[in-house]
Design a protein around this motif. Structure first.
Motif, PDB file in Angstrom:
ATOM      1  N   UNK A 189     -13.856 -20.751   5.984  1.00 43.83           N
ATOM      2  CA  UNK A 189     -13.444 -22.061   5.474  1.00 43.83           C
ATOM      3  C   UNK A 189     -12.430 -21.934   4.337  1.00 43.83           C
ATOM      4  N   UNK A 190     -11.646 -22.977   4.148  1.00 38.67           N
ATOM      5  CA  UNK A 190     -10.714 -22.996   3.009  1.00 38.67           C
ATOM      6  C   UNK A 190     -11.502 -22.827   1.713  1.00 38.67           C
ATOM      7  N   UNK A 191     -10.993 -22.000   0.835  1.00 37.37           N
ATOM      8  CA  UNK A 191     -11.665 -21.769  -0.437  1.00 37.37           C
ATOM      9  C   UNK A 191     -12.775 -20.740  -0.371  1.00 37.37           C
ATOM     10  N   UNK A 192     -12.984 -20.124   0.801  1.00 42.22           N
ATOM     11  CA  UNK A 192     -14.040 -19.111   0.906  1.00 42.22           C
ATOM     12  C   UNK A 192     -13.684 -17.903   0.053  1.00 42.22           C
ATOM     13  N   UNK A 193     -14.688 -17.314  -0.556  1.00 48.90           N
ATOM     14  CA  UNK A 193     -14.509 -16.152  -1.406  1.00 48.90           C
ATOM     15  C   UNK A 193     -15.599 -15.133  -1.083  1.00 48.90           C
ATOM     16  N   UNK A 194     -15.417 -13.884  -1.476  1.00 47.26           N
ATOM     17  CA  UNK A 194     -16.478 -12.889  -1.253  1.00 47.26           C
ATOM     18  C   UNK A 194     -17.766 -13.313  -1.945  1.00 47.26           C
ATOM     19  N   UNK A 195     -18.875 -13.071  -1.286  1.00 44.22           N
ATOM     20  CA  UNK A 195     -20.174 -13.372  -1.902  1.00 44.22           C
ATOM     21  C   UNK A 195     -20.820 -12.047  -2.283  1.00 44.22           C
ATOM     22  N   UNK A 196     -20.345 -11.496  -3.391  1.00 47.75           N
ATOM     23  CA  UNK A 196     -20.882 -10.240  -3.906  1.00 47.75           C
ATOM     24  C   UNK A 196     -22.028 -10.604  -4.828  1.00 47.75           C
ATOM     25  N   UNK A 197     -23.239 -10.398  -4.345  1.00 48.12           N
ATOM     26  CA  UNK A 197     -24.412 -10.934  -5.025  1.00 48.12           C
ATOM     27  C   UNK A 197     -24.822 -10.086  -6.216  1.00 48.12           C
ATOM     28  N   UNK A 198     -25.600 -10.711  -7.083  1.00 51.02           N
ATOM     29  CA  UNK A 198     -26.190 -10.027  -8.228  1.00 51.02           C
ATOM     30  C   UNK A 198     -27.655  -9.775  -7.877  1.00 51.02           C
ATOM     31  N   UNK A 199     -27.989  -8.568  -7.386  1.00 49.22           N
ATOM     32  CA  UNK A 199     -29.363  -8.310  -6.876  1.00 49.22           C
ATOM     33  C   UNK A 199     -30.458  -8.643  -7.871  1.00 49.22           C
TER      34      UNK A 199
END
Length: 206
Positions: A189-199
């Motif tokens: 989707x437009x505006x999607x970014x990596x979802x690098x989580x904070x475990x």
């Protein structure tokens, strides 16, 4: 002279809207005008850009990646104070990358090694990281395809999904195996970014 610790005064209840306005005012001092309602997304994008840059530039011995780790910590702390969804610190970015590598190792049946890969296009564009891959047989190199988590929206209306990548048949002249968005799959989707989580934050919220 007494060395007894002096207790801090009790914190007053925070006015989140006022705090967000203060953050926006600081950005205005830097020439960037942010509406109150986009501060959340803006900070998330700052964190994601810093995380991707950290994963890209850590391979350069001469690059001072400490700037990225300090920025990630500062943004994570600010988001915590403002009550937004957590973003990762530099340590958590590296933990995330190691977790992705471990998952790639589990999918290999046979001799394996580490291959340095680069993502070209899509939310993860520019990221360079190590993935496990086969070192024998007809399909040498890292996995043909990989899916990575993405996010969009803000803390009040978050969206989550995956970006699907396929690797090149051969490495680049720099020795990097390049991954591009897979044909036949919906575009992020437009505006999607990596979802690098904070475990750590995610486990604490569970």
């Amino acid at each position: 002279m007494s060395t007894k610790p002096v207790p801090l005064p009790a914190a007053e209840p925070a006015d989140t809207a006022a705090l967000v306005d203060k953050v926006a005012a600081v950005y205005a001092r830097g020439g960037e005008i942010l509406d109150r309602y986009v501060v959340d997304i803006h900070l998330a994008e700052v964190a994601d850009k810093a995380a991707c840059s950290l994963l890209r530039d850590r391979w350069e011995d001469s690059f001072p990646i400490a700037a990225y780790t300090e920025l990630l910590c500062a943004v994570a702390a600010l988001r915590e104070v403002l009550g937004f969804d957590p973003s990762p610190t530099g340590v958590e970015v590296f933990d995330w990358a190691r977790q992705i590598k471990r998952k790639s190792e589990e999918a290999i049946d046979g001799p394996s090694g580490t291959f340095v890969v680069q993502f070209v296009g899509g939310p993860y564009s520019g990221v360079v990281m190590g993935l496990a891959g086969s070192t024998s047989g007809p399909r040498l190199g890292p996995a043909d395809v990989i899916s990575l988590p993405i996010a969009w929206g803000d803390s009040t209306e978050p969206g989550h999904g995956e970006a699907h990548y396929r690797r090149s048949d051969t490495p680049s002249t720099d020795g990097l195996w390049q991954y591009r968005l897979r044909a036949g799959f919906p575009a992020p989707p437009d505006g999607a970014r990596p979802h690098i989580t904070a475990p750590a934050a995610a486990e604490g919220a569970a």
